[in-house]
Write a protein that holds these residues in place. Structure first.
Motif, PDB file in Angstrom:
ATOM      1  N   UNK A  24      38.212  58.016  97.351  1.00 43.64           N
ATOM      2  CA  UNK A  24      38.910  56.743  97.314  1.00 43.64           C
ATOM      3  C   UNK A  24      38.790  56.161  95.918  1.00 43.64           C
ATOM      4  N   UNK A  25      39.908  55.767  95.358  1.00 43.72           N
ATOM      5  CA  UNK A  25      39.924  55.118  94.051  1.00 43.72           C
ATOM      6  C   UNK A  25      40.104  53.625  94.284  1.00 43.72           C
ATOM      7  N   UNK A  26      39.245  52.852  93.677  1.00 44.40           N
ATOM      8  CA  UNK A  26      39.288  51.410  93.833  1.00 44.40           C
ATOM      9  C   UNK A  26      39.829  50.800  92.550  1.00 44.40           C
ATOM     10  N   UNK A  27      40.856  49.942  92.696  1.00 42.43           N
ATOM     11  CA  UNK A  27      41.441  49.286  91.539  1.00 42.43           C
ATOM     12  C   UNK A  27      40.853  47.886  91.397  1.00 42.43           C
ATOM     13  N   UNK A  28      40.853  47.401  90.182  1.00 43.88           N
ATOM     14  CA  UNK A  28      40.378  46.045  89.929  1.00 43.88           C
ATOM     15  C   UNK A  28      41.372  45.049  90.519  1.00 43.88           C
ATOM     16  N   UNK A  29      40.916  43.867  90.910  1.00 45.77           N
ATOM     17  CA  UNK A  29      41.841  42.861  91.441  1.00 45.77           C
ATOM     18  C   UNK A  29      42.809  42.412  90.354  1.00 45.77           C
ATOM     19  N   UNK A  30      43.982  41.906  90.741  1.00 48.93           N
ATOM     20  CA  UNK A  30      44.958  41.490  89.729  1.00 48.93           C
ATOM     21  C   UNK A  30      44.442  40.293  88.919  1.00 48.93           C
ATOM     22  N   UNK A  31      44.861  40.238  87.672  1.00 50.89           N
ATOM     23  CA  UNK A  31      44.414  39.164  86.800  1.00 50.89           C
ATOM     24  C   UNK A  31      45.298  37.931  86.908  1.00 50.89           C
ATOM     25  N   UNK A  32      46.482  38.077  87.476  1.00 52.56           N
ATOM     26  CA  UNK A  32      47.359  36.913  87.636  1.00 52.56           C
ATOM     27  C   UNK A  32      46.999  36.172  88.913  1.00 52.56           C
ATOM     28  N   UNK A  33      47.029  34.856  88.876  1.00 54.17           N
ATOM     29  CA  UNK A  33      46.679  34.102  90.084  1.00 54.17           C
ATOM     30  C   UNK A  33      47.778  34.203  91.132  1.00 54.17           C
TER      31      UNK A  33
END
Length: 118
Positions: A24-33
């Motif tokens: 499983x590859x985990x992506x960082x949360x989006x930086x835009x609100x």
């Protein structure tokens, strides 16, 4: 589920898939609100905004259109009294800042709120 262990003796090649092992590859949360949803009808801006339609209860982005209001006529008469009679007094009819803005639901076409200038 299988237990996965990595040792220094493993010779793995990038892109090599071993059967039975889930990666499983985990992506960082989006930086835009996240967009804000305005639920208070009294605080609508003059531009389209995200809200919940009070009629059909769907979350929508409102459609807006402008109409001539009393402020438009007032500014027109004031400019005519100042001396701008050669057509300059018609400028308020071309600018949206002197008009009322109406928000409506794009799905059920219900008028939600009219933002008046006065």
């Amino acid at each position: 589920m299988k237990e996965v262990r990595f040792t220094s003796n493993d010779k793995s090649v990038p892109g090599d898939c071993t059967p039975g092992i889930n990666v499983f590859y985990v992506e960082a949360p989006p930086t835009t609100p996240a967009p804000t949803v305005i639920l208070d009808v009294e605080s609508f801006p003059t531009c389209p905004c995200r809200t919940q339609c009070p009629e059909c209860r769907q979350f929508i982005v409102t459609e807006t259109f402008t109409t001539v209001s009393s402020v438009t006529w007032l500014v027109c008469i004031m400019t005519a009294l100042i001396g701008c009679v050669a057509g300059c007094c018609l400028i308020p009819f071309c600018l949206d800042r002197f008009k009322s803005t109406t928000h409506r639901c794009p799905k059920c076409r219900t008028s939600i709120k009219t933002v008046k200038k006065l």
